[in-house]
Design an enzyme around this catalytic site. Structure first.
Site, PDB file in Angstrom:
ATOM      1  N   LYS A  22       0.860  -1.209   0.000  1.00 30.39           N
ATOM      2  CA  LYS A  22       0.000   0.000   0.000  1.00 30.39           C
ATOM      3  C   LYS A  22       0.884   1.243   0.000  1.00 30.39           C
ATOM      4  CE  LYS A  22      -1.607   1.658   4.062  1.00 30.39           C
ATOM      5  NZ  LYS A  22      -1.318   3.073   4.339  1.00 30.39           N
ATOM      6  N   ASN A  23       1.933   1.211   0.875  1.00 31.85           N
ATOM      7  CA  ASN A  23       2.736   2.421   1.065  1.00 31.85           C
ATOM      8  C   ASN A  23       3.733   2.665  -0.046  1.00 31.85           C
ATOM      9  OD1 ASN A  23       1.224   2.817   3.262  1.00 31.85           O
ATOM     10  ND2 ASN A  23       2.765   2.153   4.743  1.00 31.85           N
ATOM     11  N   ARG A  92      -4.833  10.581   3.412  1.00 30.32           N
ATOM     12  CA  ARG A  92      -3.707  11.375   3.888  1.00 30.32           C
ATOM     13  C   ARG A  92      -2.540  11.337   2.920  1.00 30.32           C
ATOM     14  NH1 ARG A  92      -2.084  13.070   7.511  1.00 30.32           N
ATOM     15  NH2 ARG A  92      -0.065  12.114   7.174  1.00 30.32           N
ATOM     16  N   CYS A 116      -4.848  12.072  12.315  1.00 24.83           N
ATOM     17  CA  CYS A 116      -5.429  10.728  12.280  1.00 24.83           C
ATOM     18  C   CYS A 116      -5.171  10.122  13.650  1.00 24.83           C
ATOM     19  CB  CYS A 116      -4.797   9.911  11.168  1.00 24.83           C
ATOM     20  SG  CYS A 116      -3.195   9.309  11.623  1.00 24.83           S
ATOM     21  N   ARG A 121       0.070  14.502  12.385  1.00 23.51           N
ATOM     22  CA  ARG A 121       0.811  14.057  11.184  1.00 23.51           C
ATOM     23  C   ARG A 121       1.273  15.338  10.478  1.00 23.51           C
ATOM     24  NH1 ARG A 121      -0.836   8.734   9.810  1.00 23.51           N
ATOM     25  NH2 ARG A 121       0.763   8.721   8.216  1.00 23.51           N
ATOM     26  N   ILE A 123       3.404  18.089   8.283  1.00 23.79           N
ATOM     27  CA  ILE A 123       4.017  18.063   6.945  1.00 23.79           C
ATOM     28  C   ILE A 123       5.040  19.189   6.817  1.00 23.79           C
ATOM     29  CG2 ILE A 123       2.068  16.964   5.755  1.00 23.79           C
ATOM     30  CD1 ILE A 123       1.227  19.793   4.834  1.00 23.79           C
ATOM     31  N   ASP A 124       5.508  19.699   7.970  1.00 24.62           N
ATOM     32  CA  ASP A 124       6.467  20.807   7.952  1.00 24.62           C
ATOM     33  C   ASP A 124       7.737  20.453   7.188  1.00 24.62           C
ATOM     34  OD1 ASP A 124       6.569  19.030  10.232  1.00 24.62           O
ATOM     35  OD2 ASP A 124       8.295  20.180  10.905  1.00 24.62           O
ATOM     36  N   ASP A 306       4.745   0.145  11.935  1.00 23.20           N
ATOM     37  CA  ASP A 306       3.495  -0.446  11.445  1.00 23.20           C
ATOM     38  C   ASP A 306       3.310  -1.892  11.879  1.00 23.20           C
ATOM     39  OD1 ASP A 306       3.468   1.316   8.240  1.00 23.20           O
ATOM     40  OD2 ASP A 306       2.975   1.933  10.291  1.00 23.20           O
ATOM     41  N   VAL A 328       8.152   6.639  16.476  1.00 25.20           N
ATOM     42  CA  VAL A 328       7.775   7.245  15.193  1.00 25.20           C
ATOM     43  C   VAL A 328       6.461   8.005  15.276  1.00 25.20           C
ATOM     44  CG1 VAL A 328       7.334   6.789  12.751  1.00 25.20           C
ATOM     45  CG2 VAL A 328       9.081   5.476  13.962  1.00 25.20           C
ATOM     46  N   ARG A 398      -8.491  -0.321   4.395  1.00 28.01           N
ATOM     47  CA  ARG A 398      -7.614   0.621   3.681  1.00 28.01           C
ATOM     48  C   ARG A 398      -6.295  -0.046   3.296  1.00 28.01           C
ATOM     49  NH1 ARG A 398      -5.914   4.876   7.045  1.00 28.01           N
ATOM     50  NH2 ARG A 398      -4.609   5.205   5.237  1.00 28.01           N
TER      51      ARG A 398
HETATM   52  C1  EPZ Z   1       4.421   6.561   6.070  1.00 32.87           C
HETATM   53  O1  EPZ Z   1       3.749   7.602   6.729  1.00 32.87           O
HETATM   54  C2  EPZ Z   1       3.431   5.407   6.028  1.00 32.87           C
HETATM   55  N1  EPZ Z   1       2.231   5.808   5.305  1.00 32.87           N
HETATM   56  C3  EPZ Z   1       3.055   4.983   7.446  1.00 32.87           C
HETATM   57  O2  EPZ Z   1       2.213   3.839   7.349  1.00 32.87           O
HETATM   58  C4  EPZ Z   1       4.339   4.579   8.181  1.00 32.87           C
HETATM   59  O3  EPZ Z   1       4.011   4.262   9.515  1.00 32.87           O
HETATM   60  C5  EPZ Z   1       5.333   5.747   8.158  1.00 32.87           C
HETATM   61  O4  EPZ Z   1       5.590   6.132   6.794  1.00 32.87           O
HETATM   62  C6  EPZ Z   1       6.652   5.394   8.817  1.00 32.87           C
HETATM   63  O5  EPZ Z   1       7.190   4.263   8.187  1.00 32.87           O
HETATM   64  C7  EPZ Z   1       2.257   5.832   3.944  1.00 32.87           C
HETATM   65  O6  EPZ Z   1       3.281   5.571   3.326  1.00 32.87           O
HETATM   66  C8  EPZ Z   1       0.989   6.209   3.257  1.00 32.87           C
HETATM   67  P1  EPZ Z   1       6.730   9.853   8.159  1.00 32.87           P
HETATM   68  P2  EPZ Z   1       4.391   9.095   6.714  1.00 32.87           P
HETATM   69  O7  EPZ Z   1       6.687  11.087   7.328  1.00 32.87           O
HETATM   70  O8  EPZ Z   1       5.082   9.335   5.423  1.00 32.87           O
HETATM   71  C9  EPZ Z   1       6.650  13.126  11.646  1.00 32.87           C
HETATM   72  C10 EPZ Z   1       0.302   2.529   7.690  1.00 32.87           C
HETATM   73  O9  EPZ Z   1      -0.281   2.043   8.666  1.00 32.87           O
HETATM   74  N2  EPZ Z   1       6.720  14.111  10.560  1.00 32.87           N
HETATM   75  O10 EPZ Z   1       7.942   8.975   8.097  1.00 32.87           O
HETATM   76  O11 EPZ Z   1       3.342  10.047   7.158  1.00 32.87           O
HETATM   77  C11 EPZ Z   1       5.315  12.419  11.659  1.00 32.87           C
HETATM   78  O12 EPZ Z   1       4.371  13.196  12.386  1.00 32.87           O
HETATM   79  C12 EPZ Z   1       0.852   3.933   7.778  1.00 32.87           C
HETATM   80  O13 EPZ Z   1       0.476   1.953   6.590  1.00 32.87           O
HETATM   81  C13 EPZ Z   1       6.809  15.460  10.887  1.00 32.87           C
HETATM   82  O14 EPZ Z   1       6.840  15.829  12.055  1.00 32.87           O
HETATM   83  O15 EPZ Z   1       5.481   8.934   7.878  1.00 32.87           O
HETATM   84  C14 EPZ Z   1       5.642  11.121  12.335  1.00 32.87           C
HETATM   85  O16 EPZ Z   1       5.641  11.315  13.743  1.00 32.87           O
HETATM   86  C15 EPZ Z   1       0.710   4.518   9.170  1.00 32.87           C
HETATM   87  N3  EPZ Z   1       6.851  16.370   9.872  1.00 32.87           N
HETATM   88  C16 EPZ Z   1       7.069  10.832  11.866  1.00 32.87           C
HETATM   89  O17 EPZ Z   1       7.599  12.070  11.405  1.00 32.87           O
HETATM   90  C17 EPZ Z   1       6.808  16.001   8.555  1.00 32.87           C
HETATM   91  O18 EPZ Z   1       6.852  16.891   7.669  1.00 32.87           O
HETATM   92  C18 EPZ Z   1       7.145   9.803  10.745  1.00 32.87           C
HETATM   93  O19 EPZ Z   1       6.418  10.303   9.676  1.00 32.87           O
HETATM   94  C19 EPZ Z   1       6.713  14.630   8.248  1.00 32.87           C
HETATM   95  C20 EPZ Z   1       6.686  13.706   9.263  1.00 32.87           C
END
Ligand code: EPZ
Length: 425
Positions: A22-23, A92, A116, A121, A123-124, A306, A328, A398
């Site tokens: 999925k990811n 998302r 969520c 979550r 996106i900064d 995950d 995470v 999902r």
């Molecule tokens: C991806 O989410 C996956 N989702 C998540 O899977 C997975 O848990 C995660 O990567 C970590 O492996 C998809 O790919 C659709 P991150 P993502 O950016 O990209 C913080 C599932 O169940 N952060 O690595 O959102 C964030 O808040 C899902 O399949 C910021 O602060 O993960 C989090 O605490 C759940 N600012 C941490 O970093 C940002 O700009 C990791 O987020 C971006 C992230």
């Protein structure tokens, strides 16, 4: 009420085939807009998030047709740049359209991903990285708008404060046609990143060292369409592996690369399961007993967040005390309350969960708080005494295609209430 209904007691046994991740599939679909023409993805999972992304792409003018495990894209010369708020908020991951739309047309307006159940979550990191490539970002109440004043992004040397998967992906897709070279330092190394980079390279991008902490992208003038097979879903595979260990079963999991699950498989061995890694498959046999071990989640190659909920269920049945540390997603441990209602003994302290086992689980009506927590609660039902009903199954849909049917094929008594109503055997 739509729900999973689980009656425990069976040992999972047999073979389960894992489809594409999925990811990865969601980001590959987003990347297709980078080039006019026809692209095809195969090994696409039949999960609810995929049609949601397809609808967003159709809104942008892309013709998307779905075949069995396939997505076909026909991308026009001119595509839209604004994702439909309602749809994009539902998904998302649609935030990763920001990078490719900026690269392709110099403007994008994407819905702010809602919070969520995993905590905030942010996106900064996505936005500051794209700004370093020359994008001008405006943040609205429920959307993000980005423009490229000169029409073309400018390569830069960028360091991510955290190895964010989404930020790495947005950056990668923005940089492929930027002017000059982009270096992404502290990049995410997940297999899904490597998969996306392989697709972009097939489209004509020049990317080196994807899968390491420092990815280098040489901007090119333009890309061309390509076909790509989605990498196997390591998290879905890990979920079934935990199910095999948890029930003392014997399951062959096909369609996954064992090296994408190295740490979780080592942990299963430490807990007491027999794990055999083969080419493109893993065999997991549950041990007679289970021993507690600590788990710390980290970006890849660390233990994947995950799989944390699924391992909490397994550790609730292991002898001893285990400390599970979630580094995470701060909101991920909220799933614990549902598992405790089934009889687990777990204390949560900040981002640590202390699990004492083994504790017998009893069936209950519990709520899936997110995709992985929902799958973990279904697994818990497999070893609970009495029926377990897991509500809000849409979260699970999902990311897992027909979880009930596939567990039934391995011998488990798991049905969807809607199935039950429809009289499915
Ligand atoms: C991806 O989410 C996956 N989702 C998540 O899977 C997975 O848990 C995660 O990567 C970590 O492996 C998809 O790919 C659709 P991150 P993502 O950016 O990209 C913080 C599932 O169940 N952060 O690595 O959102 C964030 O808040 C899902 O399949 C910021 O602060 O993960 C989090 O605490 C759940 N600012 C941490 O970093 C940002 O700009 C990791 O987020 C971006 C992230």
């Amino acid at each position: 009420m739509d729900a999973f209904e689980v009656h425990g007691g069976a040992r999972l046994s047999g073979t389960v085939h894992i489809t594409g991740a999925k990811n990865s599939a969601l980001k590959l679909a987003a990347a297709s807009v980078l080039s006019e023409g026809r692209s095809k993805l195969t090994n696409v999972p039949e999960i609810a998030d995929i049609p949601a992304m397809a609808d967003i792409l159709r809104h942008l003018g892309v013709t998307v047709t779905a075949g069995p495990g396939q997505l076909h894209f026909d991308v026009p010369a001119r595509i839209g740049g604004e994702t439909p708020p309602g749809l994009a908020r539902r998904l998302r991951a649609s935030i990763v359209l920001l990078g490719p739309l900026l690269a392709r047309r110099g403007h994008a307006r994407v819905a702010q991903p809602g919070g969520c159940n995993l905590g905030n979550r942010n996106i900064d990191m996505h936005l500051s990285a794209l700004a370093q490539l020359g994008a001008e970002i405006t943040i609205g109440a429920d959307h993000v708008e980005a423009r490229v004043p000169g029409g073309r992004l400018q390569g830069a040397d960028i360091e991510l404060p955290f190895a964010s998967v989404g930020a790495t992906e947005n950056l990668l897709m923005a940089a492929v046609t930027a002017r000059g070279t982009t270096t992404i330092r502290n990049a995410a190394r997940e297999p899904e990143i490597t998969d996306l980079a392989a697709y972009l390279v097939a489209m004509g991008a020049r990317i080196s060292a994807a899968g390491t902490t420092d990815i280098v992208v040489e901007g090119v003038e333009g890309l061309h369409p390509a076909d790509h097979r989605v990498v196997g879903d390591r998290i879905e595979a890990g979920t079934f592996a935990v199910g095999a260990a948890l029930t003392g079963g014997d399951v062959r999991i096909e369609g996954v690369e064992p090296s994408h699950l190295r740490l979780p498989l080592d942990k299963l061995r430490t807990i007491g399961a027999e794990v055999i890694a083969e080419d493109g498959a893993v065999v997991v046999r549950g041990g007679a007993t289970a021993k507690a071990t600590d788990v710390v989640t980290l970006p890849f190659p660390g233990f994947p967040t995950d799989l944390q909920p699924q391992f909490l269920v397994l550790l609730s049945q292991a002898a001893g005390t285990a400390m599970v540390t979630e580094n995470v997603f701060d909101g991920r441990v909220q799933f614990v309350a549902e598992l405790v209602r089934m009889g687990a003994e777990i204390a949560v302290e900040a981002h640590h969960a202390v699990v004492r086992g083994p504790r017998p689980l009893h069936g209950a009506t519990v709520r899936a708080t997110d995709l992985r927590a929902g799958a973990a609660l279904v697994l818990a039902g497999l070893v609970a005494d009495g029926p377990t009903v897991v509500t809000d199954p849409h979260h699970v849909d999902r990311g897992y295609a027909d979880l009930a049917g596939r567990l039934r094929a391995l011998g488990a008594d798991v049905r969807r209430r809607s199935d039950v109503a429809a009289g499915v055997a």
